[in-house]
Design a protein around this motif. Structure first.
Motif, mmCIF file in Angstrom:
data_model
loop_
_atom_site.group_PDB
_atom_site.id
_atom_site.type_symbol
_atom_site.label_atom_id
_atom_site.label_comp_id
_atom_site.label_asym_id
_atom_site.label_seq_id
_atom_site.Cartn_x
_atom_site.Cartn_y
_atom_site.Cartn_z
ATOM 1 N N PRO A 90 122.467 39.998 21.240
ATOM 2 C CA PRO A 90 121.998 38.923 22.122
ATOM 3 C C PRO A 90 121.439 39.476 23.431
ATOM 4 O O PRO A 90 122.072 40.313 24.073
ATOM 5 N N ILE A 91 120.265 39.033 23.831
ATOM 6 C CA ILE A 91 119.635 39.499 25.068
ATOM 7 C C ILE A 91 120.328 38.826 26.259
ATOM 8 O O ILE A 91 120.263 37.602 26.411
ATOM 9 N N HIS A 92 120.974 39.623 27.106
ATOM 10 C CA HIS A 92 121.746 39.053 28.208
ATOM 11 C C HIS A 92 120.861 38.481 29.314
ATOM 12 O O HIS A 92 121.214 37.476 29.936
ATOM 13 N N TYR A 93 119.719 39.138 29.567
ATOM 14 C CA TYR A 93 118.856 38.703 30.673
ATOM 15 C C TYR A 93 117.555 38.115 30.128
ATOM 16 O O TYR A 93 116.459 38.550 30.471
ATOM 17 N N ARG A 94 117.698 37.099 29.285
ATOM 18 C CA ARG A 94 116.544 36.431 28.689
ATOM 19 C C ARG A 94 116.011 35.403 29.692
ATOM 20 O O ARG A 94 116.273 34.209 29.594
ATOM 21 N N HIS A 95 115.270 35.904 30.669
ATOM 22 C CA HIS A 95 114.773 35.070 31.750
ATOM 23 C C HIS A 95 113.261 35.248 31.889
ATOM 24 O O HIS A 95 112.654 36.112 31.255
ATOM 25 N N THR A 96 112.677 34.479 32.772
ATOM 26 C CA THR A 96 111.280 34.679 33.125
ATOM 27 C C THR A 96 111.140 36.004 33.853
ATOM 28 O O THR A 96 112.122 36.578 34.358
ATOM 29 N N GLU A 97 109.908 36.499 33.934
ATOM 30 C CA GLU A 97 109.691 37.760 34.641
ATOM 31 C C GLU A 97 110.173 37.668 36.082
ATOM 32 O O GLU A 97 110.829 38.597 36.588
#
Length: 299
Positions: A53-60
């Motif tokens: 799971p991608i922990h920092y799945r955020h916008t740039e």
């Protein structure tokens, strides 16, 4: 005490006497490329046998702010290609990204193709301070004659290249530290940062540090619970680090890690605590001094 969570990182860093962290192994990519990378990790069970799971799945913008909130003052945004014809435009994108992002250093990537020496030379002339070579994803032989001028250019310019050439998390056709040593034999002055400390062949990676003065190891995903279950560190890890305390650099794989950033820092802190020859001086070198030197930051 090591940081227990991301919010505690800046205080811990300040207690070490550092004004910030320098991370030599992060990933920022064009949005459509990043989405494909994340989609690949979303199928972690298929590709690796376990979830990722991608922990920092955020916008740039949010990802940049997350690094700044952690106290990362400088980072190398690494790009990489999986086929010919990608590296030149990815390098152009990375150079532009650094131009519009003050805390990012200019970077480039390479792939075995006839144009590699040309676009790499252009990038170095434009100020690229770090290069990424992803042997596993690119599925190429790093000893390919097409890459020889590129390795030579990097060795001559003393520009560090972060090379994912180990067999972790999955063995590739041309992965293996013995394969990459073929490059080092031809270019012994190459400043090569072995990504993930050569995972899972940590002892062999340290042997390369012994033999080649330009070889460094980055800490990316090393010693954290997520990877200890599949690639545990050897019992003498800290003892061997003591002989090469100035050849280890902070790397994290942010944002693609499946755990908080603080977990990587806590792992590094545990190595420093395990051997009296390491301690706070080692942490200051890994987290700031050595990556600053490699990236030519002058601090």
């Amino acid at each position: 005490m090591p940081p227990r969570n991301d919010a505690a990182v800046p205080v811990w860093t300040a207690e070490l006497g550092l004004h910030g962290l320098v991370d030599i192994h992060t990933h920022f990519l064009p949005e459509r490329v990043l989405r494909k990378v994340w989609a690949y990790f979303d199928e972690g069970t298929t590709h690796y046998g376990f979830d990722w799971p991608i922990h920092y799945r955020h916008t740039e913008e949010a990802r940049l702010q997350a690094l700044r909130d952690l106290g990362v003052t400088t980072f190398a945004p690494l790009v990489y290609a999986h086929r010919p014809g990608m590296s030149a435009w990815l390098t152009d994108w990375a150079l532009d990204f650094a131009d519009r992002t003050p805390d990012a250093v200019p970077t480039a990537t390479i792939f075995p193709e006839p144009s590699v020496a040309d676009y790499l030379a252009k990038a170095v002339d434009a100020g690229a301070r770090c290069v990424k070579a992803h042997v596993q994803v690119g599925a190429f032989d790093p000893r390919d004659a097409l890459l020889d001028p590129a390795w030579g250019l990097l060795a001559e310019a003393s520009v560090p290249v972060v090379v994912h050439c180990g067999d972790g998390p999955r063995k590739g056709e041309y992965t293996g530290l013995d394969v990459f040593e073929g490059v080092l034999r031809r270019h012994p002055r190459l400043v090569a940062v072995l990504a993930h400390a050569g995972m899972p062949d940590y002892a062999a990676a340290l042997d390369l540090v012994d033999r080649y003065p330009g070889v460094h190891l980055d800490t990316t995903m090393v010693g954290v619970a997520f990877t200890e279950r599949i690639a545990p560190l050897p019992a003498d890890w800290s003892a061997r680090l003591a002989a090469h305390a100035d050849r280890i650099v902070l790397g994290t794989d942010f944002p693609n890690i499946p755990y908080p950033y603080a977990e990587q820092l806590a792992a590094i802190a545990s190595w420093a605590e395990a051997d009296d020859r390491l301690g706070a001086d080692f942490l200051r070198a890994v987290l700031h001094g050595t990556p600053s030197r490699l990236l030519g930051l002058g601090t």
